[in-house]
Design a protein around this motif. Structure first.
Motif, PDB file in Angstrom:
ATOM      1  N   SER A 139       0.861  -1.139  -0.101  1.00 13.31           N
ATOM      2  CA  SER A 139       0.133  -0.004  -0.100  1.00 13.31           C
ATOM      3  C   SER A 139       0.955   1.333  -0.015  1.00 13.31           C
ATOM      4  O   SER A 139       0.642   2.368   0.717  1.00 13.31           O
ATOM      5  N   GLY A 140       1.915   1.185  -0.655  1.00 14.67           N
ATOM      6  CA  GLY A 140       2.737   2.295  -0.897  1.00 14.67           C
ATOM      7  C   GLY A 140       3.779   2.877   0.141  1.00 14.67           C
ATOM      8  O   GLY A 140       4.418   3.849   0.285  1.00 14.67           O
ATOM      9  N   ARG A 141       3.736   1.728   1.348  1.00  9.11           N
ATOM     10  CA  ARG A 141       4.728   2.073   2.487  1.00  9.11           C
ATOM     11  C   ARG A 141       5.568   0.871   2.769  1.00  9.11           C
ATOM     12  O   ARG A 141       5.246  -0.204   2.524  1.00  9.11           O
ATOM     13  N   ALA A 142       6.841   1.055   3.361  1.00  5.39           N
ATOM     14  CA  ALA A 142       7.505  -0.078   3.775  1.00  5.39           C
ATOM     15  C   ALA A 142       7.052  -0.508   5.113  1.00  5.39           C
ATOM     16  O   ALA A 142       6.960   0.011   6.126  1.00  5.39           O
ATOM     17  N   ILE A 143       6.650  -1.549   5.053  1.00  7.11           N
ATOM     18  CA  ILE A 143       6.147  -2.470   6.251  1.00  7.11           C
ATOM     19  C   ILE A 143       7.253  -3.129   7.124  1.00  7.11           C
ATOM     20  O   ILE A 143       6.913  -3.662   8.066  1.00  7.11           O
ATOM     21  N   GLY A 144       8.537  -3.507   6.286  1.00  4.28           N
ATOM     22  CA  GLY A 144       9.349  -4.469   6.821  1.00  4.28           C
ATOM     23  C   GLY A 144      10.301  -5.080   6.196  1.00  4.28           C
ATOM     24  O   GLY A 144      10.338  -4.480   4.970  1.00  4.28           O
ATOM     25  N   LEU A 145      11.062  -6.105   6.436  1.00  6.21           N
ATOM     26  CA  LEU A 145      11.995  -6.591   5.656  1.00  6.21           C
ATOM     27  C   LEU A 145      11.793  -8.010   5.840  1.00  6.21           C
ATOM     28  O   LEU A 145      11.410  -8.902   6.629  1.00  6.21           O
ATOM     29  N   CYS A 146      12.257  -8.756   4.605  1.00  5.58           N
ATOM     30  CA  CYS A 146      12.498 -10.054   4.451  1.00  5.58           C
ATOM     31  C   CYS A 146      14.234 -10.471   4.177  1.00  5.58           C
ATOM     32  O   CYS A 146      14.594  -9.873   3.266  1.00  5.58           O
ATOM     33  N   VAL A 147      14.371 -11.061   5.123  1.00  2.11           N
ATOM     34  CA  VAL A 147      16.058 -11.535   4.957  1.00  2.11           C
ATOM     35  C   VAL A 147      15.966 -12.853   4.663  1.00  2.11           C
ATOM     36  O   VAL A 147      15.731 -13.738   5.247  1.00  2.11           O
ATOM     37  N   VAL A 148      16.705 -13.404   3.389  1.00  3.06           N
ATOM     38  CA  VAL A 148      17.133 -14.550   2.928  1.00  3.06           C
ATOM     39  C   VAL A 148      18.619 -14.596   3.198  1.00  3.06           C
ATOM     40  O   VAL A 148      19.476 -13.681   2.635  1.00  3.06           O
ATOM     41  N   SER A 149      19.039 -15.670   3.732  1.00  2.00           N
ATOM     42  CA  SER A 149      20.515 -15.897   3.888  1.00  2.00           C
ATOM     43  C   SER A 149      20.778 -17.131   3.648  1.00  2.00           C
ATOM     44  O   SER A 149      20.338 -18.000   3.527  1.00  2.00           O
ATOM     45  N   PHE A 150      22.308 -17.102   3.593  1.00  2.00           N
ATOM     46  CA  PHE A 150      23.021 -18.441   3.121  1.00  2.00           C
ATOM     47  C   PHE A 150      24.302 -18.803   4.049  1.00  2.00           C
ATOM     48  O   PHE A 150      25.034 -17.713   4.622  1.00  2.00           O
ATOM     49  N   SER A 151      24.427 -20.039   4.521  1.00  4.78           N
ATOM     50  CA  SER A 151      25.516 -20.286   5.305  1.00  4.78           C
ATOM     51  C   SER A 151      26.696 -20.175   4.790  1.00  4.78           C
ATOM     52  O   SER A 151      27.862 -20.074   5.611  1.00  4.78           O
ATOM     53  N   GLU A 152      27.199 -20.140   3.356  1.00  4.30           N
ATOM     54  CA  GLU A 152      28.436 -19.901   2.700  1.00  4.30           C
ATOM     55  C   GLU A 152      28.207 -18.565   1.964  1.00  4.30           C
ATOM     56  O   GLU A 152      27.351 -18.119   1.591  1.00  4.30           O
ATOM     57  N   PRO A 153      29.369 -18.020   1.893  1.00  2.00           N
ATOM     58  CA  PRO A 153      29.644 -16.834   1.074  1.00  2.00           C
ATOM     59  C   PRO A 153      29.393 -17.070  -0.452  1.00  2.00           C
ATOM     60  O   PRO A 153      29.439 -18.310  -0.975  1.00  2.00           O
ATOM     61  N   ARG A 154      28.615 -16.170  -0.958  1.00  2.00           N
ATOM     62  CA  ARG A 154      28.115 -16.742  -2.313  1.00  2.00           C
ATOM     63  C   ARG A 154      27.695 -15.098  -3.103  1.00  2.00           C
ATOM     64  O   ARG A 154      27.671 -14.284  -2.416  1.00  2.00           O
ATOM     65  N   SER A 155      28.126 -15.127  -4.401  1.00  2.00           N
ATOM     66  CA  SER A 155      27.443 -14.096  -5.175  1.00  2.00           C
ATOM     67  C   SER A 155      26.238 -14.245  -5.833  1.00  2.00           C
ATOM     68  O   SER A 155      25.807 -15.390  -5.733  1.00  2.00           O
ATOM     69  N   PHE A 156      25.679 -12.980  -6.167  1.00  2.00           N
ATOM     70  CA  PHE A 156      24.146 -13.046  -6.644  1.00  2.00           C
ATOM     71  C   PHE A 156      24.154 -12.480  -8.102  1.00  2.00           C
ATOM     72  O   PHE A 156      24.720 -11.450  -8.243  1.00  2.00           O
ATOM     73  N   SER A 157      23.813 -13.259  -8.965  1.00  2.00           N
ATOM     74  CA  SER A 157      23.702 -13.040 -10.431  1.00  2.00           C
ATOM     75  C   SER A 157      22.548 -11.949 -10.580  1.00  2.00           C
ATOM     76  O   SER A 157      21.718 -11.737  -9.624  1.00  2.00           O
ATOM     77  N   ASP A 158      22.556 -11.183 -11.661  1.00  2.00           N
ATOM     78  CA  ASP A 158      21.558 -10.301 -12.172  1.00  2.00           C
ATOM     79  C   ASP A 158      20.139 -11.153 -12.066  1.00  2.00           C
ATOM     80  O   ASP A 158      19.104 -10.225 -11.565  1.00  2.00           O
ATOM     81  N   GLU A 159      20.078 -12.128 -12.503  1.00  2.00           N
ATOM     82  CA  GLU A 159      18.750 -12.647 -12.423  1.00  2.00           C
ATOM     83  C   GLU A 159      18.206 -13.117 -11.094  1.00  2.00           C
ATOM     84  O   GLU A 159      16.999 -12.993 -10.849  1.00  2.00           O
ATOM     85  N   GLU A 160      19.177 -13.595 -10.392  1.00  2.00           N
ATOM     86  CA  GLU A 160      18.760 -13.787  -8.692  1.00  2.00           C
ATOM     87  C   GLU A 160      18.228 -12.508  -8.177  1.00  2.00           C
ATOM     88  O   GLU A 160      17.430 -12.670  -7.259  1.00  2.00           O
ATOM     89  N   ARG A 161      19.083 -11.698  -8.326  1.00  2.00           N
ATOM     90  CA  ARG A 161      18.635 -10.217  -7.720  1.00  2.00           C
ATOM     91  C   ARG A 161      17.320  -9.819  -8.062  1.00  2.00           C
ATOM     92  O   ARG A 161      16.371  -9.408  -7.217  1.00  2.00           O
ATOM     93  N   ALA A 162      17.013 -10.078  -9.604  1.00  2.00           N
ATOM     94  CA  ALA A 162      15.818  -9.388  -9.816  1.00  2.00           C
ATOM     95  C   ALA A 162      14.537 -10.305  -9.456  1.00  2.00           C
ATOM     96  O   ALA A 162      13.484  -9.825  -9.077  1.00  2.00           O
TER      97      ALA A 162
END
Length: 738
Positions: A301-324
């Motif tokens: 509804s046009g306002r920031a209500i919170g955050l969703c945090v997705v995490s990984f146990s190992e370091p990794r890079s994020f591709s453009d497709e994954e970010r999108a």
């Protein structure tokens, strides 16, 4: 084309752009539409989706991309005037969601849902989905579609060059999507989010359908409440770490502050990157069991209500497709979570209202101990109107009530509270069950035609060893005898309150000492797999075994008795509702352990119907209270009884009878053959009478009157002195025995 068929591949002869042609003009826009079209189609379980680009100078909608349609399937809508009656043009003009029934493009769809793509300076275009469902999309589907449109508009809002195929007016078909987008089970995810009712449901859906495709193993949902972050759900994190996050000020959590402030995601590929960019988060960073993190803002509804945090146990890079894709998914999840939070809030308020209206604890009475259970309906239902109560009456009698207001919601819970209050008020007037129901039926009828309630009201008399009750559309009581036998009377109940016409039937049971009375609402015994009669039969089968296992007839003190009854309630509920989260109706259960009054604790005497009655009564009181070891109460009891008998001789008629009852208090009852009501009145300074009942009220703990078929009874109660009887024993039911 059916939902399971694949779209017809493009064939020669039609002006169809190739994949390179389609996305010419900006990888950002191409990426957005590549994600948008299949997601929108899945959200509405549709045949396909289209995006039009709006050209305000020409007043035209140009088809920019399509998915799921055969070549030429969208040719009729390749170039639309903005004043057309087609769904995309209507959505553009209205600036809101529209649904047009019918197969506009001849693809087999039952309708077209369209929503505008709106940027900061006005409309950018329109997203349309060809639907196959029954009727207009529901609210959940519309919310998801609006979320997708909002995210896409933000991606395309940079100018015309961000639109793919801006130079071509051809009718394109999107290339197949590859990478993580294909592996995410979008159909299952959107279906789960559409069905999600609570915040917990949303968290479970994301954990099940989003984490595995990305190889993620951590999830945290945090909402912003009053400048602080509240953890509303998680997966893959220890409770100690969540406790560190819960309640943290937004000002102290730099990553989340940045994400919510800019409303753009942040992708941290290692713990070292987090430490480098946010040194103030050292404590949280070191305590976290995860390495790589995606901080995704949730906008609703046009306002920031919170955050969703997705995490990984190992370091990794994020591709453009994954970010999108993660960014797009956060928009869907934000809409679902906001809807779930609103439900949670309303549900919690209604539940708190209902809990406040139900008795917090049941009284421990000389003639009855009790335990109860209230189980709200399973997931997806609102609170209902089930209630129960245990009400002390005069002479150690006990009123037991259990009822169910038909329907679910705050209105029904409030009605339940009104009925419970009315029952307690009418019970305090010592009304018999049938007369009480007549008054209660009038109350329910006055609430309106849509209000009905079932109810069972019973009065247990421990001296007469009877249970008198009335039923209004409610399951009958079940009696468990001390030898383990179970009995349920086969009686026809009256119609529910609000639909019945007085008079109500009155039924009576003889109760052996130490019997159990089991009262329940239909939600406990009725389900999709069994009707009420089958459920009651199952209840009767369960009770002998459950009673033996909990040793309800073997308790030696009141605390032990209550514990056994609590265990018995749990056993009954577990047997009848093994998975109560799946029930669709509230369930109420009240189990009462009825104890009859011993014969040596009751004394009765018929008195002459003349002025001699007071003297005879005083002599009897001195002898009986002396035998009970209650000599300290002789003088006060003589005064009370003399006043009550004097009123009978002056203002009523015989026959006159005196009864004394020893329990946790001393009850004195005077019976006569008149129905006149005694009442306290203000006596003047010169009046010779009118102070008798004031004396009675001052010398007794409480007093009152109850009416019988052939007269009335005036009663008083006095507290017992802390002394034993003449044999050195404390009477059963006294304050020091149970």
């Amino acid at each position: 084309m059916s939902r399971t068929e694949q779209p017809e591949p493009p064939s020669s002869g039609a002006p169809v752009a190739t994949g390179d042609d389609l996305w010419r003009g900006g990888a950002r826009g191409a990426e957005a539409l590549a994600l948008l079209l299949p997601l929108a189609t899945t959200c509405l379980a549709g045949l396909g989706a289209l995006v039009h680009r709006y050209d305000p100078a020409a007043g035209r909608l140009r088809l920019a991309a399509a998915s799921g349609l055969a070549r030429g399937g969208a040719a009729e809508w390749a170039d639309l005037a903005d004043d057309r009656d087609a769904a995309p043009a209507l959505a553009l003009r209205r600036g809101d969601f529209v649904f047009v029934a019918g197969d506009s493009l001849g693809t087999g769809a039952v309708g077209t849902a369209a929503v505008p793509l709106t940027g900061a300076e006005g409309p950018l275009g329109v997203l349309s989905v060809l639907t196959t469902g029954h009727g207009e999309p529901d609210e959940a589907q519309r919310s998801l579609l609006n979320a997708l449109a909002g995210w896409t508009a933000a991606r395309l809002g940079g100018g015309p060059d961000t639109w793919p195929g801006a130079e071509s007016h051809a009718s394109p078909v999107a290339e197949p999507v590859t990478g993580p987008e294909r592996s995410v089970p979008m159909g299952e995810l959107t279906a789960a989010l559409a069905e999600a009712v609570t915040s917990h449901d949303v968290v479970e859906a994301v954990a099940q359908f989003v984490l595995p495709p990305f190889g993620a193993d951590g999830l945290v949902f945090q909402t912003l409440e009053g400048g602080r972050l509240r953890v509303v759900g998680s997966a893959g994190y220890p409770q100690e770490f969540l406790g560190l996050l819960d309640g943290m000020s937004l000002a102290d959590h730099a990553p989340i502050r940045d994400v919510l402030g800019a409303r753009t995601p942040r992708f941290m590929e290692s713990r070292a990157e987090v430490a480098r960019r946010y040194p103030s988060m050292r404590r949280v960073n070191e305590a976290s069991p995860k390495q790589a993190v995606a901080f995704l803002p949730m906008i609703a509804s046009g306002r920031a209500i919170g955050l969703c945090v997705v995490s990984f146990s190992e370091p990794r890079s994020f591709s453009d497709e994954e970010r999108a894709l993660l960014t797009a998914l956060s928009g869907l999840v934000g809409q679902s979570l906001e809807r779930a939070r609103l439900f949670d809030l309303e549900h919690d308020r209604a539940r708190e209202l209902q809990r406040g209206l139900l008795p917090r604890t049941l009284p421990r009475l000389p003639a009855a101990s009790a335990a109860a259970r209230y189980l709200p309906a399973g997931r997806g239902e609102e609170v209902g109107g089930d209630w129960y109560d245990l009400i002390p009456l005069s002479a150690d009698r006990v009123a037991m009530v259990i009822g169910d207001v038909m329907g679910h919601g705050i209105a029904e819970a409030a009605t339940m509270g009104r009925l419970r209050t009315a029952v307690r008020t009418l019970a305090d007037l010592e009304m018999p069950p049938d007369e009480l129901f007549s008054r209660l039926n009038d109350l329910v009828s006055d609430l309106g035609e849509d209000f009905y309630a079932t109810c069972l009201y019973a009065v247990f008399d421990p001296v007469a060893r009877t249970c008198t009750y009335s039923l209004a559309g409610h399951p009958p009581p079940v009696v468990v005898h001390p030898d383990g036998t179970v009995h349920s009377p086969d009686v026809a109940p009256d119609p529910p309150l609000g639909a019945a016409q007085p008079p109500f039937e009155t039924h009576q049971l003889q109760l052996p000492d130490e019997s159990l009375l089991v009262l329940c609402t239909d939600g406990l015994v009725e389900s999709a797999a069994r009707d009420t009669d089958q459920g009651l039969a199952q209840l009767r089968q369960i009770l002998p075994r459950a009673t033996a296992e909990t040793a309800c007839f073997e308790a030696t003190d009141e605390d032990g008795d209550i514990r056994c009854l609590e265990e018995l309630c749990d056993s009954v509920v577990s047997a009848l509702l093994p998975d109560h989260e799946q029930t669709t109706d509230d369930a109420g259960l009240l189990i009462v352990h009825a104890r009859c009054t011993a014969a040596h604790d009751v004394a009765s005497l018929d008195l002459p119907d003349d002025p001699r009655a007071a003297g005879v009564a005083r002599q009897y009181i001195r002898e009986q209270l002396g035998a009970w070891g209650l000599g300290d109460l002789v003088l006060s009891t003589e005064l009370l009884v003399s006043e009550l008998i004097g009123n009978v001789v002056r203002h009523a008629r015989g026959p006159i009878r005196l009864r004394l009852l020893r329990s946790r208090s001393l009850t004195c009852e005077v019976y006569d053959g008149s129905l006149t009501t005694p009442r306290i009145r203000h006596a003047g300074h010169t009046d010779e009478g009118g102070r008798g009942l004031q004396l009675v009220a001052a010398m007794s703990r409480r007093w009152g009157a109850r009416y019988l078929q052939d007269g009335k009874c005036i009663w008083t109660e006095q507290d017992l002195p802390p002394a034993a009887d003449s044999e050195g024993n404390t009477p059963r039911g006294s304050a020091t025995s149970r």
